[in-house]
Design an enzyme around this catalytic site. Sequence first.
Site, PDB file in Angstrom:
ATOM      1  N   TYR A  41       0.855  -1.184   0.000  1.00 35.51           N
ATOM      2  CA  TYR A  41       0.000   0.000   0.000  1.00 35.51           C
ATOM      3  C   TYR A  41       0.894   1.238   0.000  1.00 35.51           C
ATOM      4  O   TYR A  41       1.905   1.281   0.699  1.00 35.51           O
ATOM      5  CB  TYR A  41      -0.897   0.020   1.230  1.00 35.51           C
ATOM      6  N   PHE A  93      -1.689  -7.256   1.696  1.00 40.08           N
ATOM      7  CA  PHE A  93      -3.105  -7.004   1.987  1.00 40.08           C
ATOM      8  C   PHE A  93      -3.356  -6.474   3.402  1.00 40.08           C
ATOM      9  O   PHE A  93      -4.438  -5.985   3.695  1.00 40.08           O
ATOM     10  CB  PHE A  93      -3.962  -8.261   1.747  1.00 40.08           C
TER      11      PHE A  93
END
Length: 253
Positions: A86, A97
């Site tokens: 991210y 994730f």
Amino acid sequence: MVLCPFMRREVRRKRKEEQIMAMLANDWAQALDSEFCKPYYKNLYMFVKEEYSKRVVYPPADDIFNAFHFTPLHKVKVLLLGQDPYHNEHQAHGMSFSVLPDQREIPPSLQNIYQELKDDLGCYIPDNGYLQKWADQGVLLLNTVLTVRAHQANSHQGKGWEEFTDAVIRAVNEQNRPIVYLLWGKPAQSKIPMLTNPKHLILKAPHPSPLSAYRGFFGCRHFSQCNAFLEQNGVEPIDWQIENITGGESNHE
């Protein structure tokens, strides 16, 4: 040869600097030891070192190898392969994730993973996206690229991380025990030719991104299939339920 104090400090400093991206203390250290000496890794190290010194890069440097710290090679039951960390503030912490426990904005792909878990296994949807519980049980949460510039998706692709994580995948492929691969999306599925162990199970589906989840990720039932395979082979299944941090079950539908 006797080194003066200054030279000893310099040697210690250089050794420490060289080990910044090689701090693997468990059995991954032995499995990946040869990678740290290869030219591509030296180039990768210099690139990443410069990026951290001049730009905002995620995850924090100390978290780059968290997936390996939390899931030693000998404990891997499942490999869940992501792509890029991210790239927004206070999200990435070295596991695909997953986001930090106090990050209450759950990324859309993870929201869809939780929805599939609810539909597949009846898990309630938690109030956080911190997946260390999975990692502690043997789910290797691996991205193919382990660092990224802030707000610039894919900015560290093609710099050497792919070669390193291919070595990780090969090490898992060599394990002589039942292991499940969760490969969501075409980039993850491009690794299938590397997966040659007949004792392992490969599960494929579209990526859980909102752009593709409705093309077959929803309804794939990968979590129950994974656990059924593990149980059939005498392996403890994964408890996929991520608990609420605030306590109690979520009311999300």
